[in-house]
Design a protein around this motif. Structure first.
Motif, PDB file in Angstrom:
ATOM      1  N   ASP A   1       0.825  -1.212   0.000  1.00  0.00           N
ATOM      2  CA  ASP A   1       0.000   0.000   0.000  1.00  0.00           C
ATOM      3  C   ASP A   1       0.861   1.263   0.000  1.00  0.00           C
ATOM      4  O   ASP A   1       0.533   2.258  -0.650  1.00  0.00           O
ATOM      5  N   GLY A   2       1.990   1.223   0.703  1.00  0.00           N
ATOM      6  CA  GLY A   2       2.871   2.396   0.725  1.00  0.00           C
ATOM      7  C   GLY A   2       3.425   2.683  -0.658  1.00  0.00           C
ATOM      8  O   GLY A   2       3.433   3.826  -1.135  1.00  0.00           O
TER       9      GLY A   2
ATOM     10  N   VAL B   1      -1.222  -5.365  -1.768  1.00  0.00           N
ATOM     11  CA  VAL B   1      -1.216  -5.900  -0.407  1.00  0.00           C
ATOM     12  C   VAL B   1      -1.391  -4.747   0.590  1.00  0.00           C
ATOM     13  O   VAL B   1      -0.472  -3.958   0.828  1.00  0.00           O
TER      14      VAL B   1
ATOM     15  N   ASN C   1      -1.712  -3.302   4.120  1.00  0.00           N
ATOM     16  CA  ASN C   1      -1.463  -3.568   5.550  1.00  0.00           C
ATOM     17  C   ASN C   1      -1.349  -2.265   6.334  1.00  0.00           C
ATOM     18  O   ASN C   1      -0.786  -2.227   7.417  1.00  0.00           O
TER      19      ASN C   1
ATOM     20  N   GLY D   1       0.321   0.632   6.031  1.00  0.00           N
ATOM     21  CA  GLY D   1       1.598   1.247   6.394  1.00  0.00           C
ATOM     22  C   GLY D   1       2.776   0.398   5.977  1.00  0.00           C
ATOM     23  O   GLY D   1       2.686  -0.433   5.078  1.00  0.00           O
ATOM     24  N   PHE D   2       3.855   0.614   6.680  1.00  0.00           N
ATOM     25  CA  PHE D   2       5.135   0.002   6.305  1.00  0.00           C
ATOM     26  C   PHE D   2       5.426  -1.207   7.191  1.00  0.00           C
ATOM     27  O   PHE D   2       6.074  -1.077   8.234  1.00  0.00           O
ATOM     28  N   ALA D   3       4.987  -2.387   6.786  1.00  0.00           N
ATOM     29  CA  ALA D   3       5.303  -3.586   7.573  1.00  0.00           C
ATOM     30  C   ALA D   3       6.815  -3.734   7.687  1.00  0.00           C
ATOM     31  O   ALA D   3       7.353  -4.076   8.739  1.00  0.00           O
TER      32      ALA D   3
HETATM   33 MG   LIG Z   1       2.278  -1.717   3.562  1.00  0.00          MG
END
Ligand SMILES: [Mg+2]
Ligand SMILES: Cc1ncc(C[n+]2csc(CCOP(=O)(O)OP(=O)(O)O)c2C)c(N)n1
Length: 639
Positions: free
Chosen positions: A474-475, A499, A501, A503-505
């Motif tokens: 997503d980022g 994908v 989630n 933010g930044f997994a």
């Molecule tokens: Mg992400």
């Protein structure tokens, strides 16, 4: 022949070809462009005349963002093993500097791309023109000078007379496997429209031979000596193996010598994942078996690798005290890394020479069997990650597994940044040398979708059955998804798996491991109570965003729905445009670990306990870091 600089450039580019192994390719298969005052009436007019008078001579493609068009061109060039690329024309100013990131990506990944930014007036009569930098100390500097450090070739054509030399120099660098990268020819906007009497031979059909330099016999002999003396040798296969189409030669080399093969990001696909000598990914995102063999290797044979810190686990991957490096590389620069014994040559030719010179020599049977056993063990780890059954949201490894399962062996998976490159490196079962396309030289968020367009363009005319799966976080999607519109416009089929989630997994877990508590890595409202970014999840709907761009979108609420959506997308028409499947995953669900390290410094002083303990851990890891500058192994040196 009287033509403008813009018209002459277009005509020249249409006549350029490459040849390797007797097969010819168009060098510049087309031109992406976004027009502004800096190119609309120059190069733009030239492209228009070409489209009307000689359709197909240099097809024009419209992009949404100049960075995106460079990514598309790079994706195209990588898929074509650097034998063909695309040109990119931009206006002056921001249009031009938008391409600088793409230029750096191309140069770092050693991939050819031709950039034609517009530039300020050569005559300076109207200075300062719109978007001109105006450097008070140096009026001949423009924003395009920012291309110099990130280009392998840079020229600015201040006068029409300079154009032939600039273009010929540009083609030479694009087609030289040792020098290639971003090639920039800046074209002042007034010069583009100026006409000149060109010699007809400027536009003659040219075929640039892409050489396969042979190893110098003495260097080869030294390399053979070192390999013959090895007990635990290991190949580290990099992108050069794939670009030189040396994968068959590598397999023959591995099978003849019994030397197992580990792969870098760019080199993944050098051997199929299930070959008994394939150890898979090496380094910070490596597999347990590859990192075990790396740790104990006494001779590392790097082939076409630049040894990034991910490959060497920041110089902790190779722990044998006397480890020596033999580096087969097209450049002396990479060949000399880690005090290696360089074999400066084309990967395929060098491997063929090594097979010949090492005939009869093999690693021990136990060593080869260990590789096969550990490979099978690792595949069981992969299988478990693919089928984790994580709830309530699936783990990302299950998404990767589903894409792997649904894709055909020759389909292509694309990714560049976030938590996916590491998981893909470890877990993706590669079955074809061109099936794995992770940009991890520059790891650029925003590369994925644009590159997907370029990769698909690269296979359309001769391998239209190859589907392209773009995995994007997503980022990364939020940074640059606009080339979806280009895919819609051109009917380019890419299957995007978005994908979500929130933010930044990746940086979240990195932050946590470094004691920085995931600060600033998830997309949350600022909370009224804490004043910090730890409120509710944002109401962002990226599926709706993609719908609004004209894309066919499916929301998958489970792994089963993802699989059904992907099978459906695969069955969609080859010219039907992009399909995007949106799936939400758990950012905290992990992937299998291989205990490798990556050097990211932690604050030496901190009031936070988390940071202090991370620092202690950091210092412990630092001790394992080795300089890798060891000279040749002799009795004197060992003493
Ligand atoms: Mg992400
Ligand atoms: C242009 C750019 N900016 C910043 C970074 C640093 N960075 C690496 S991964 C990442 C987060 C990626 O987020 P997302 O795409 O959602 O993937 P996830 O980590 O959630 O898997 C960032 C900011 C980068 N690689 N590229």
């Amino acid at each position: 022949m009287r033509l403008t600089v813009g018209q002459a450039t277009v005509r020249f580019l249409a006549a350029q070809h490459t040849e390797r192994d007797g097969v010819e390719h168009r060098l510049i298969a087309g031109c992406f462009g976004i027009f502004g005052h800096g190119n609309v009436a120059g190069i733009g007019q030239g492209l228009l005349e070409a489209e009307l008078d000689a359709p197909g001579a240099l097809p024009y493609y419209q992009a949404r963002n100049e960075q995106g068009m460079v990514h598309a061109a790079v994706g195209f060039a990588r898929m074509r093993n650097r034998l063909s690329t695309l040109a990119c024309t931009s206006s002056i100013g921001p249009g031009a500097t938008n391409m600088v990131t793409g230029a750096a990506l191309a140069t770092i990944n050693r991939l050819p791309v031709l950039l034609l930014p517009g530039d300020v007036f050569a005559t300076r009569v109207a200075d300062p023109v719109l978007q001109q930098l105006e450097a008070p100390h140096s009026p001949d500097v423009s924003v395009n000078d920012a291309f110099r450090p990130v280009s392998r070739y840079f020229d600015r054509v201040w006068r029409p007379e300079q154009l032939p030399a600039a273009l010929l120099g540009a083609m030479r660098v694009l087609t030289d496997p040792a020098e290639t990268g971003a090639v920039t020819v800046a074209l002042p906007q007034d010069v583009q429209a100026e006409s000149f009497d060109w010699p007809a031979e400027l536009f003659a059909r040219r075929v640039w031979h892409v050489a396969r330099p042979v190893p110098e016999p003495a260097s080869l002999a030294r390399a053979v000596d070192v390999i013959r003396g090895a007990e635990r040798p290991l190949v580290v296969a990099g992108g050069g193996v794939i670009y030189s189409e040396a994968t068959e030669a590598l397999r023959a080399f591995a099978e003849a010598t019994g030397i197992p093969v580990a792969e870098t990001q760019a080199g993944k696909g050098s051997l199929p994942y299930d070959h008994p000598l394939a150890l898979g990914a090496v380094g910070a995102t490596g597999t347990t078996p590859a990192n075990r063999f790396a740790r104990e290797a006494d001779v590392v044979i790097g082939i076409g690798t630049r040894y990034s810190d991910f490959t060497t686990a920041s110089r902790t991957a190779f722990q044998e005290p006397g480890v020596r490096f033999v580096n087969v590389n097209i450049t002396g620069f990479d060949g000399a890394k880690h005090a290696g014994l360089p074999v400066v040559a084309d990967a395929r030719v060098a491997l063929e020479a090594l097979i010949e010179a090492l005939r009869g020599w093999q690693t021990g049977a136990g060593y080869r069997e260990l590789a096969a056993t550990l490979n099978a063990d690792w595949d069981a780890v992969v299988e478990a990650a693919y089928t984790a059954g994580h709830t309530p949201l699936p783990a990302q490894t299950e998404v990767i597994g589903t894409v792997n399962e649904v894709s055909e062996p020759r389909d292509v998976v694309i990714n560049a940044a976030g938590s996916m490159p590491g998981e893909l490196h470890k877990l993706w079962r590669t079955r074809d040398p061109k099936g794995y396309h992770v940009e991890y030289g520059y790891s650029t968020m925003g590369y994925e979708i644009a590159a997907g367009v370029g990769v698909r363009m690269a296979v359309l005319d001769h391998e239209p059955d190859r589907d392209v799966f773009v995995l994007v976080g997503d980022g990364s999607y939020l940074m640059m998804a606009q080339e979806l519109v280009t895919a819609v416009q051109e009917g380019i089929k890419i299957i995007v798996v978005l994908v979500q989630n929130h933010g930044f997994a990746s940086i979240g877990s990195l932050s946590e491991s470094l004691g920085s508590q995931r600060f600033g890595t998830s997309y949350r409202y600022r909370s009224g109570a804490s004043g910090r970014l730890d409120g509710d999840v944002l109401p962002v709907d990226l599926a709706a965003n993609a719908v609004s761009l004209g894309v066919r979108v499916v929301r998958a609420g489970s792994v089963d729905e993802l699989e059904a959506a992907l099978r459906d997308a695969k069955a969609a028409p080859a010219d039907g445009g992009p399909v995007l499947v949106h799936v939400e995953t758990d950012p905290l669900a992990g992937a299998p670990d291989s205990d490798a390290w990556w050097d990211v410094p932690v604050s030496e002083t901190a009031s936070l306990d988390t940071t202090r303990s991370a620092r202690a851990e950091y210092e412990r890891h630092k001790k394992a870091q080795r300089p890798l500058i060891g000279p040749e192994r002799t009795k004197e040196n060992d003493a």
